[in-house]
Design a protein around this motif. Structure first.
Motif, PDB file in Angstrom:
ATOM      1  N   VAL A  71      35.889  30.877  -7.446  1.00 39.36           N
ATOM      2  CA  VAL A  71      35.104  30.623  -8.741  1.00 39.36           C
ATOM      3  C   VAL A  71      35.740  29.417  -9.529  1.00 39.36           C
ATOM      4  CG1 VAL A  71      35.027  31.776 -11.004  1.00 39.36           C
ATOM      5  CG2 VAL A  71      34.656  33.140  -9.063  1.00 39.36           C
ATOM      6  N   GLY A  72      36.875  29.305  -9.390  1.00 35.55           N
ATOM      7  CA  GLY A  72      37.519  28.144 -10.065  1.00 35.55           C
ATOM      8  C   GLY A  72      36.907  26.828  -9.552  1.00 35.55           C
ATOM      9  N   ALA A  73      37.095  26.678  -8.358  1.00 32.44           N
ATOM     10  CA  ALA A  73      36.353  25.370  -7.759  1.00 32.44           C
ATOM     11  C   ALA A  73      35.012  25.291  -7.951  1.00 32.44           C
ATOM     12  CB  ALA A  73      36.542  25.651  -5.911  1.00 32.44           C
ATOM     13  N   ARG A  74      34.091  26.221  -8.057  1.00 33.55           N
ATOM     14  CA  ARG A  74      32.611  26.307  -8.293  1.00 33.55           C
ATOM     15  C   ARG A  74      32.483  26.156  -9.697  1.00 33.55           C
ATOM     16  NH1 ARG A  74      28.699  25.412  -5.244  1.00 33.55           N
ATOM     17  NH2 ARG A  74      29.231  27.021  -3.794  1.00 33.55           N
ATOM     18  N   LYS A  75      33.384  26.629 -10.502  1.00 33.42           N
ATOM     19  CA  LYS A  75      33.083  26.443 -11.990  1.00 33.42           C
ATOM     20  C   LYS A  75      33.370  25.109 -12.324  1.00 33.42           C
ATOM     21  CE  LYS A  75      34.911  27.530 -16.561  1.00 33.42           C
ATOM     22  NZ  LYS A  75      34.666  28.867 -17.489  1.00 33.42           N
ATOM     23  N   TYR A  76      34.185  24.415 -11.592  1.00 33.52           N
ATOM     24  CA  TYR A  76      34.422  22.968 -11.948  1.00 33.52           C
ATOM     25  C   TYR A  76      33.501  22.032 -11.088  1.00 33.52           C
ATOM     26  CZ  TYR A  76      38.381  24.038 -14.937  1.00 33.52           C
ATOM     27  OH  TYR A  76      39.133  24.277 -16.085  1.00 33.52           O
ATOM     28  N   GLY A  77      32.532  22.541 -10.295  1.00 36.97           N
ATOM     29  CA  GLY A  77      31.733  21.554  -9.512  1.00 36.97           C
ATOM     30  C   GLY A  77      31.734  21.554  -8.042  1.00 36.97           C
ATOM     31  N   ALA A  78      32.927  22.268  -7.344  1.00 31.81           N
ATOM     32  CA  ALA A  78      32.941  22.219  -6.075  1.00 31.81           C
ATOM     33  C   ALA A  78      31.652  22.597  -5.232  1.00 31.81           C
ATOM     34  CB  ALA A  78      33.973  22.752  -5.449  1.00 31.81           C
ATOM     35  N   SER A  79      31.437  21.742  -4.032  1.00 31.94           N
ATOM     36  CA  SER A  79      30.491  22.425  -3.154  1.00 31.94           C
ATOM     37  C   SER A  79      30.879  23.361  -2.408  1.00 31.94           C
ATOM     38  CB  SER A  79      29.907  21.477  -2.495  1.00 31.94           C
ATOM     39  OG  SER A  79      30.868  20.805  -1.570  1.00 31.94           O
ATOM     40  N   ASN A 125      32.079  14.208   1.491  1.00 32.46           N
ATOM     41  CA  ASN A 125      30.711  14.472   0.976  1.00 32.46           C
ATOM     42  C   ASN A 125      30.071  13.383   0.211  1.00 32.46           C
ATOM     43  OD1 ASN A 125      30.656  16.673   2.783  1.00 32.46           O
ATOM     44  ND2 ASN A 125      31.046  18.222   0.950  1.00 32.46           N
ATOM     45  N   HIS A 126      30.923  12.357   0.034  1.00 34.14           N
ATOM     46  CA  HIS A 126      30.322  11.185  -0.758  1.00 34.14           C
ATOM     47  C   HIS A 126      29.930  11.597  -2.097  1.00 34.14           C
ATOM     48  CE1 HIS A 126      29.860   9.060   3.052  1.00 34.14           C
ATOM     49  NE2 HIS A 126      29.157  10.092   3.509  1.00 34.14           N
ATOM     50  N   ARG A 127      30.862  12.509  -2.795  1.00 36.56           N
ATOM     51  CA  ARG A 127      30.657  12.742  -4.380  1.00 36.56           C
ATOM     52  C   ARG A 127      31.747  11.758  -4.810  1.00 36.56           C
ATOM     53  NH1 ARG A 127      30.997  18.657  -5.745  1.00 36.56           N
ATOM     54  NH2 ARG A 127      30.641  17.748  -7.887  1.00 36.56           N
ATOM     55  N   PRO A 128      31.162  11.128  -5.988  1.00 39.60           N
ATOM     56  CA  PRO A 128      31.993  10.296  -6.880  1.00 39.60           C
ATOM     57  C   PRO A 128      33.404  11.076  -7.197  1.00 39.60           C
ATOM     58  CG  PRO A 128      29.826  10.813  -7.900  1.00 39.60           C
ATOM     59  CD  PRO A 128      30.041  11.806  -6.903  1.00 39.60           C
ATOM     60  N   PHE A 129      34.570  10.047  -7.356  1.00 39.35           N
ATOM     61  CA  PHE A 129      35.956  10.473  -7.202  1.00 39.35           C
ATOM     62  C   PHE A 129      36.150  11.169  -8.599  1.00 39.35           C
ATOM     63  CE2 PHE A 129      40.279   9.858  -8.549  1.00 39.35           C
ATOM     64  CZ  PHE A 129      41.003  10.283  -7.355  1.00 39.35           C
ATOM     65  N   VAL A 130      35.408  10.966  -9.491  1.00 36.35           N
ATOM     66  CA  VAL A 130      35.768  11.927 -10.854  1.00 36.35           C
ATOM     67  C   VAL A 130      35.157  13.247 -10.737  1.00 36.35           C
ATOM     68  CG1 VAL A 130      34.944  11.966 -13.268  1.00 36.35           C
ATOM     69  CG2 VAL A 130      35.485   9.914 -12.318  1.00 36.35           C
ATOM     70  N   GLU A 131      34.025  13.530  -9.974  1.00 36.64           N
ATOM     71  CA  GLU A 131      33.469  14.464  -9.779  1.00 36.64           C
ATOM     72  C   GLU A 131      34.382  15.556  -8.827  1.00 36.64           C
ATOM     73  OE1 GLU A 131      29.473  14.758  -8.683  1.00 36.64           O
ATOM     74  OE2 GLU A 131      28.883  13.556 -10.296  1.00 36.64           O
ATOM     75  N   ALA A 132      34.769  14.705  -7.863  1.00 35.26           N
ATOM     76  CA  ALA A 132      35.639  15.222  -6.620  1.00 35.26           C
ATOM     77  C   ALA A 132      37.001  15.716  -7.231  1.00 35.26           C
ATOM     78  CB  ALA A 132      36.009  14.318  -5.575  1.00 35.26           C
ATOM     79  N   LYS A 133      37.458  15.034  -7.984  1.00 29.60           N
ATOM     80  CA  LYS A 133      38.832  15.357  -8.855  1.00 29.60           C
ATOM     81  C   LYS A 133      38.839  16.728  -9.571  1.00 29.60           C
ATOM     82  CE  LYS A 133      40.591  12.788 -11.730  1.00 29.60           C
ATOM     83  NZ  LYS A 133      41.059  11.588 -12.436  1.00 29.60           N
ATOM     84  N   LYS A 134      37.812  16.544 -10.417  1.00 30.43           N
ATOM     85  CA  LYS A 134      37.359  17.706 -11.181  1.00 30.43           C
ATOM     86  C   LYS A 134      37.171  19.051 -10.367  1.00 30.43           C
ATOM     87  CE  LYS A 134      34.167  19.445 -14.922  1.00 30.43           C
ATOM     88  NZ  LYS A 134      32.964  19.231 -15.628  1.00 30.43           N
ATOM     89  N   ALA A 135      36.327  18.900  -9.445  1.00 28.70           N
ATOM     90  CA  ALA A 135      36.303  20.177  -8.488  1.00 28.70           C
ATOM     91  C   ALA A 135      37.650  20.660  -7.985  1.00 28.70           C
ATOM     92  CB  ALA A 135      35.259  19.836  -7.478  1.00 28.70           C
TER      93      ALA A 135
END
Length: 168
Positions: A71-79, A125-135
């Motif tokens: 849930v934590g990962a998903r809430k912060y945008g993880a795939s 998965n080629h996500r931007p670093f900022v999004e990957a870091k947040k997830a």
């Protein structure tokens, strides 16, 4: 002999509890020790119902830890794959961290591994670093909260075990 056995059993339970530090299944160790004590102590007040409640609560704790990390990962945008990377990273990190800091590295490794595992998969998965870091941050926060729940369950087990052992 009964008091001596109760004291030794409780010391074993405390030792088992502290295996949380090494990311071991401490709550399951506590259940096994209590089961063994009950088996060798004929006057044991540990009923089958109480034992099964311990098992159910320990299983629930594992599920909650798993769910909080997801849930934590998903809430912060993880795939979905980032979530699996976090789980694999937590396991791998705990194993690699175990030899460090008198075993405390396993706990730190699990938390850091959840972060790095999620981050690595999200970047693959080629996500931007900022999004990957947040997830990855979400996965790490979820892992910490999950560990806190399991440790809390372990404390509750110790309190109840003390009552059973010493009939308080």
């Amino acid at each position: 002999m009964s008091v001596t056995l109760a004291i030794l059993t409780f010391l074993l339970l405390v030792l088992a509890f502290f295996t949380h530090i090494f990311s071991f299944p401490a709550n399951w160790f506590i259940i096994l020790i209590l089961g063994a004590w009950s088996w060798i102590t004929p006057e044991s007040p540990l009923t089958l119902t109480t034992f099964l409640v311990f098992v159910a609560v320990a299983f629930l704790g594992e599920c909650i830890e798993f769910a909080l990390q997801a849930v934590g990962a998903r809430k912060y945008g993880a795939s979905s794959s980032g979530n699996w990377g976090a789980f694999a990273g937590a396991i791998f990190g705990a194993i690699l961290g175990a030899p460090f800091f008198l075993g405390l590295g396993a706990l730190l490794g699990a938390v850091g591994g959840a972060y790095l595992g999620c981050l690595g998969v999200e970047l693959m998965n080629h996500r931007p670093f900022v999004e990957a870091k947040k997830a990855a941050l979400g996965a790490m926060i979820g892992k910490v909260l999950g560990l806190a729940v399991k440790i809390g369950i372990g404390i509750a087990f110790l309190v109840h075990a003390f009552e059973l052992l010493f009939r308080v």
